[in-house]
Design a protein around this motif. Sequence first.
Motif, mmCIF file in Angstrom:
data_model
loop_
_atom_site.group_PDB
_atom_site.id
_atom_site.type_symbol
_atom_site.label_atom_id
_atom_site.label_comp_id
_atom_site.label_asym_id
_atom_site.label_seq_id
_atom_site.Cartn_x
_atom_site.Cartn_y
_atom_site.Cartn_z
ATOM 1 N N ILE A 232 8.537 -0.074 -1.168
ATOM 2 C CA ILE A 232 8.980 -1.412 -0.754
ATOM 3 C C ILE A 232 9.211 -1.374 0.749
ATOM 4 C CG2 ILE A 232 10.783 -3.179 -0.990
ATOM 5 C CD1 ILE A 232 9.136 -2.902 -3.515
ATOM 6 N N VAL A 233 8.552 -2.262 1.434
ATOM 7 C CA VAL A 233 8.695 -2.309 2.886
ATOM 8 C C VAL A 233 9.128 -3.716 3.294
ATOM 9 C CG1 VAL A 233 7.005 -0.502 3.350
ATOM 10 C CG2 VAL A 233 6.251 -2.876 3.142
ATOM 11 N N ASN A 234 9.495 -3.880 4.547
ATOM 12 C CA ASN A 234 9.845 -5.206 5.060
ATOM 13 C C ASN A 234 8.638 -5.806 5.767
ATOM 14 O OD1 ASN A 234 12.460 -3.754 4.724
ATOM 15 N ND2 ASN A 234 13.210 -5.746 5.343
ATOM 16 N N SER B 75 5.991 -5.272 -1.499
ATOM 17 C CA SER B 75 5.423 -4.022 -1.982
ATOM 18 C C SER B 75 4.324 -3.591 -1.024
ATOM 19 C CB SER B 75 4.850 -4.236 -3.379
ATOM 20 O OG SER B 75 3.860 -3.264 -3.626
ATOM 21 N N SER B 76 4.226 -2.285 -0.784
ATOM 22 C CA SER B 76 3.204 -1.792 0.142
ATOM 23 C C SER B 76 1.798 -1.999 -0.429
ATOM 24 C CB SER B 76 3.453 -0.319 0.453
ATOM 25 O OG SER B 76 3.464 0.425 -0.740
ATOM 26 N N PRO C 238 3.606 -12.087 0.232
ATOM 27 C CA PRO C 238 3.746 -13.202 -0.713
ATOM 28 C C PRO C 238 4.694 -14.296 -0.209
ATOM 29 C CG PRO C 238 4.859 -11.247 -1.548
ATOM 30 C CD PRO C 238 4.181 -10.836 -0.281
ATOM 31 N N HIS C 239 5.484 -13.995 0.804
ATOM 32 C CA HIS C 239 6.456 -14.975 1.309
ATOM 33 C C HIS C 239 5.874 -15.831 2.427
ATOM 34 C CE1 HIS C 239 9.286 -12.681 -1.051
ATOM 35 N NE2 HIS C 239 8.917 -11.596 -0.409
ATOM 36 N N CYS C 240 5.265 -15.184 3.416
ATOM 37 C CA CYS C 240 4.806 -15.939 4.581
ATOM 38 C C CYS C 240 3.298 -15.887 4.753
ATOM 39 C CB CYS C 240 5.505 -15.439 5.847
ATOM 40 S SG CYS C 240 5.030 -13.768 6.313
#
Length: 120
Positions: A3-5, A14-15, A21-23
């Motif tokens: 899990i990355v930012n 997720s890497s 999926p957000h932006c």
Amino acid sequence: MAIVNCPNCDKKVSSQHSVCPHCKVALTELSEEDRKHLQLERWKDQVYRATNFSYLALTALIVGALWWWMAGAGGWVMPPPIPAFVLIAMGAVGYLVGRGWLLWLRIGRGRPDRRKGSRF
Ligand SMILES: [Zn+2]
């Protein structure tokens, strides 16, 4: 799988994702340079918001103080009018929060371009 930012929106991704999926930023196509640039832009954006927030709070504080001054016959007489008191209290707390936020952005997190290593 890790899990990355996301370098653009800073949400957890997720890497395995190639697109955030957000932006919807394309994660796999980003070079190290792009990531640093995005992080710096996001940091600048946060500094901008924190600065605006501080000034807004300071304005509330000043408006509250003026209100109190003009409501009484002889300047700042006790007790202050409730709305003026609320503005002053919110302004003072908001200003401190805003300054603390700025301090945290500058010292706590550091500028992204000065950060050692990468989060990816
Ligand atoms: Zn994102």
